[in-house]
Write a protein that holds these residues in place. Structure first.
Motif, PDB file in Angstrom:
ATOM      1  N   LEU A  63      37.474  70.618  20.108  1.00 48.56           N
ATOM      2  CA  LEU A  63      38.733  70.214  19.485  1.00 48.56           C
ATOM      3  C   LEU A  63      39.899  70.423  20.445  1.00 48.56           C
ATOM      4  O   LEU A  63      40.803  69.585  20.536  1.00 48.56           O
ATOM      5  CB  LEU A  63      38.956  70.994  18.190  1.00 48.56           C
ATOM      6  CG  LEU A  63      37.942  70.734  17.072  1.00 48.56           C
ATOM      7  CD1 LEU A  63      38.233  71.622  15.870  1.00 48.56           C
ATOM      8  CD2 LEU A  63      37.952  69.263  16.654  1.00 48.56           C
ATOM      9  N   LEU A  64      39.896  71.546  21.162  1.00 55.45           N
ATOM     10  CA  LEU A  64      40.945  71.784  22.153  1.00 55.45           C
ATOM     11  C   LEU A  64      40.905  70.717  23.242  1.00 55.45           C
ATOM     12  O   LEU A  64      41.949  70.225  23.680  1.00 55.45           O
ATOM     13  CB  LEU A  64      40.782  73.179  22.765  1.00 55.45           C
ATOM     14  CG  LEU A  64      41.177  74.367  21.881  1.00 55.45           C
ATOM     15  CD1 LEU A  64      40.699  75.671  22.502  1.00 55.45           C
ATOM     16  CD2 LEU A  64      42.689  74.399  21.657  1.00 55.45           C
ATOM     17  N   ALA A  65      39.701  70.366  23.682  1.00 51.79           N
ATOM     18  CA  ALA A  65      39.565  69.339  24.713  1.00 51.79           C
ATOM     19  C   ALA A  65      40.084  67.991  24.209  1.00 51.79           C
ATOM     20  O   ALA A  65      40.735  67.248  24.954  1.00 51.79           O
ATOM     21  CB  ALA A  65      38.096  69.215  25.138  1.00 51.79           C
ATOM     22  N   GLU A  66      39.808  67.668  22.947  1.00 52.00           N
ATOM     23  CA  GLU A  66      40.294  66.404  22.376  1.00 52.00           C
ATOM     24  C   GLU A  66      41.814  66.388  22.311  1.00 52.00           C
ATOM     25  O   GLU A  66      42.459  65.390  22.658  1.00 52.00           O
ATOM     26  CB  GLU A  66      39.707  66.198  20.983  1.00 52.00           C
ATOM     27  CG  GLU A  66      40.162  64.901  20.324  1.00 52.00           C
ATOM     28  CD  GLU A  66      39.594  64.692  18.925  1.00 52.00           C
ATOM     29  OE1 GLU A  66      40.069  63.786  18.217  1.00 52.00           O
ATOM     30  OE2 GLU A  66      38.667  65.449  18.538  1.00 52.00           O
ATOM     31  N   LEU A  67      42.405  67.489  21.867  1.00 47.54           N
ATOM     32  CA  LEU A  67      43.864  67.567  21.771  1.00 47.54           C
ATOM     33  C   LEU A  67      44.509  67.503  23.149  1.00 47.54           C
ATOM     34  O   LEU A  67      45.562  66.880  23.328  1.00 47.54           O
ATOM     35  CB  LEU A  67      44.266  68.865  21.059  1.00 47.54           C
ATOM     36  CG  LEU A  67      43.918  68.946  19.575  1.00 47.54           C
ATOM     37  CD1 LEU A  67      44.174  70.354  19.043  1.00 47.54           C
ATOM     38  CD2 LEU A  67      44.727  67.926  18.779  1.00 47.54           C
ATOM     39  N   GLU A  68      43.874  68.141  24.124  1.00 41.47           N
ATOM     40  CA  GLU A  68      44.409  68.116  25.487  1.00 41.47           C
ATOM     41  C   GLU A  68      44.336  66.708  26.058  1.00 41.47           C
ATOM     42  O   GLU A  68      45.275  66.232  26.697  1.00 41.47           O
ATOM     43  CB  GLU A  68      43.637  69.097  26.360  1.00 41.47           C
ATOM     44  CG  GLU A  68      44.218  69.255  27.764  1.00 41.47           C
ATOM     45  CD  GLU A  68      43.466  70.271  28.590  1.00 41.47           C
ATOM     46  OE1 GLU A  68      44.014  70.714  29.623  1.00 41.47           O
ATOM     47  OE2 GLU A  68      42.313  70.612  28.242  1.00 41.47           O
ATOM     48  N   GLN A  69      43.225  66.027  25.835  1.00 43.58           N
ATOM     49  CA  GLN A  69      43.063  64.669  26.343  1.00 43.58           C
ATOM     50  C   GLN A  69      44.055  63.712  25.691  1.00 43.58           C
ATOM     51  O   GLN A  69      44.529  62.767  26.323  1.00 43.58           O
ATOM     52  CB  GLN A  69      41.634  64.190  26.103  1.00 43.58           C
ATOM     53  CG  GLN A  69      41.331  62.819  26.712  1.00 43.58           C
ATOM     54  CD  GLN A  69      39.874  62.423  26.543  1.00 43.58           C
ATOM     55  OE1 GLN A  69      39.102  63.113  25.881  1.00 43.58           O
ATOM     56  NE2 GLN A  69      39.487  61.322  27.130  1.00 43.58           N
ATOM     57  N   ALA A  70      44.395  63.953  24.425  1.00 44.98           N
ATOM     58  CA  ALA A  70      45.347  63.099  23.709  1.00 44.98           C
ATOM     59  C   ALA A  70      46.791  63.396  24.080  1.00 44.98           C
ATOM     60  O   ALA A  70      47.698  62.682  23.655  1.00 44.98           O
ATOM     61  CB  ALA A  70      45.158  63.258  22.198  1.00 44.98           C
ATOM     62  N   GLY A  71      47.027  64.441  24.864  1.00 45.92           N
ATOM     63  CA  GLY A  71      48.385  64.780  25.268  1.00 45.92           C
ATOM     64  C   GLY A  71      49.157  65.574  24.241  1.00 45.92           C
ATOM     65  O   GLY A  71      50.387  65.654  24.307  1.00 45.92           O
ATOM     66  N   CYS A  72      48.468  66.177  23.273  1.00 51.05           N
ATOM     67  CA  CYS A  72      49.133  66.978  22.249  1.00 51.05           C
ATOM     68  C   CYS A  72      49.371  68.410  22.720  1.00 51.05           C
ATOM     69  O   CYS A  72      50.315  69.068  22.270  1.00 51.05           O
ATOM     70  CB  CYS A  72      48.305  66.998  20.968  1.00 51.05           C
ATOM     71  SG  CYS A  72      48.048  65.361  20.251  1.00 51.05           S
ATOM     72  N   ILE A  73      48.488  68.914  23.585  1.00 52.83           N
ATOM     73  CA  ILE A  73      48.618  70.271  24.104  1.00 52.83           C
ATOM     74  C   ILE A  73      48.324  70.248  25.596  1.00 52.83           C
ATOM     75  O   ILE A  73      47.780  69.271  26.120  1.00 52.83           O
ATOM     76  CB  ILE A  73      47.663  71.264  23.409  1.00 52.83           C
ATOM     77  CG1 ILE A  73      46.199  70.860  23.654  1.00 52.83           C
ATOM     78  CG2 ILE A  73      47.965  71.353  21.914  1.00 52.83           C
ATOM     79  CD1 ILE A  73      45.190  71.850  23.096  1.00 52.83           C
TER      80      ILE A  73
END
Length: 281
Positions: A63-73
């Motif tokens: 989930l962290l990787a997905e959020l990072e890839q989406a530019g959210c974190i």
């Protein structure tokens, strides 16, 4: 200690937010409560999993990787500590007396929107303290007709826009993180670099980084990651076999089948066609 945060109504139609998977959206909102008042949080998948989604069978690292890839974190390191930061956090979470728990670089302060917060409402200078100073519930949810500072008319919630993350050498990040994780589990630095290089060559740097994140906290990360690769390959092979068999059934039953370009993707497992319906006389 978790903090009370507000939810901006523009979040639900933000393009970056709606493109996330459902669990990633929920996890992203849960991260706000784990952030200090400046938008930073400890990058610990295991701790975050237990604090945000303790009863769900999901991988916080993924989930962290997905959020990072989406530019959210974004993820950064200061003094050997791995820390995360939420994009534009300070524009929409504005406690009266913000406290900072985690150190931030200038690039991170731009990422979370520190300057925009101070320009907008003249917030007090940040105090380097571990105490919670978030705005009380009564002030966050006004009942006398006044508008909460976090939700003024005309606001939008651009979690995927605004400050740009500092340039990152993905290959260097993958190797640094991989060597650190694998040496902690008993691998030599040379062996760790060899494994990371092999994984990057076979699966790509992005997928390798996601695998490394998912293996965080595992007693044997090498076995975990290798098993992850085998499962992925097996699923791909199974999908290709099923698609190929179904395409053959369409041909034998003389039913209208997919065009050649779609058939090629079916054979590769990229598309899984439903079972053909048997035509009865």
């Amino acid at each position: 200690m978790a903090r009370i945060r507000s939810v901006h109504p523009g979040l639900w139609t933000d393009e970056a937010f709606v493109s996330l998977t459902p669990f990633a959206r929920l996890f992203f909102m849960g991260l706000w409560g784990e952030c200090d008042d400046m938008g930073s949080f400890e990058w610990s998948p295991l701790k975050l999993k237990m604090r945000i989604l303790p009863a769900d069978g999901v991988d916080a690292g993924d989930l962290l990787a997905e959020l990072e890839q989406a530019g959210c974190i974004m993820r950064y390191e200061v003094g050997g500590r791995t820390i995360g930061a939420v994009r534009n956090f300070c524009q929409f979470q504005r406690p009266k007396k913000p406290n900072s728990v985690y150190p931030q670089t200038e690039a991170v302060r731009n990422w979370v929107g520190t300057e925009e917060r101070s320009k907008r409402d003249g917030s007090e200078p940040v105090r380097n303290s571990g105490g919670s100073s978030s705005e009380p519930v009564g002030n966050q949810l006004p009942t006398g007709g006044e508008k909460a500072r976090q939700m003024e008319d005309g606001d939008t919630f651009p979690i995927g826009k605004g400050a740009e993350a500092p340039p990152v050498d993905l290959r260097k990040v993958v190797f640094d993180e991989g060597v650190k994780l694998l040496t902690q589990s008993g691998q030599s630095a040379r062996a760790a670099r060899g494994l990371v290089a092999k994984w990057c060559k076979a699966h790509g740097e992005g997928a390798t980084r996601e695998a490394l994140v998912s293996a965080g906290g595992r007693a044997d990360p090498v076995s975990w990651i290798e098993g992850r690769w085998r499962t992925k390959v097996q699923h791909t092979a199974d999908a290709a076999a099923i698609s190929h068999a179904r395409a053959e059934r369409y041909r034998r039953m003389d039913l209208p089948g997919p065009p050649p370009e779609v058939l090629a993707r079916m054979v590769n497992g990229a598309i899984c066609l439903p079972e053909p319906e048997v035509q009865h006389a």
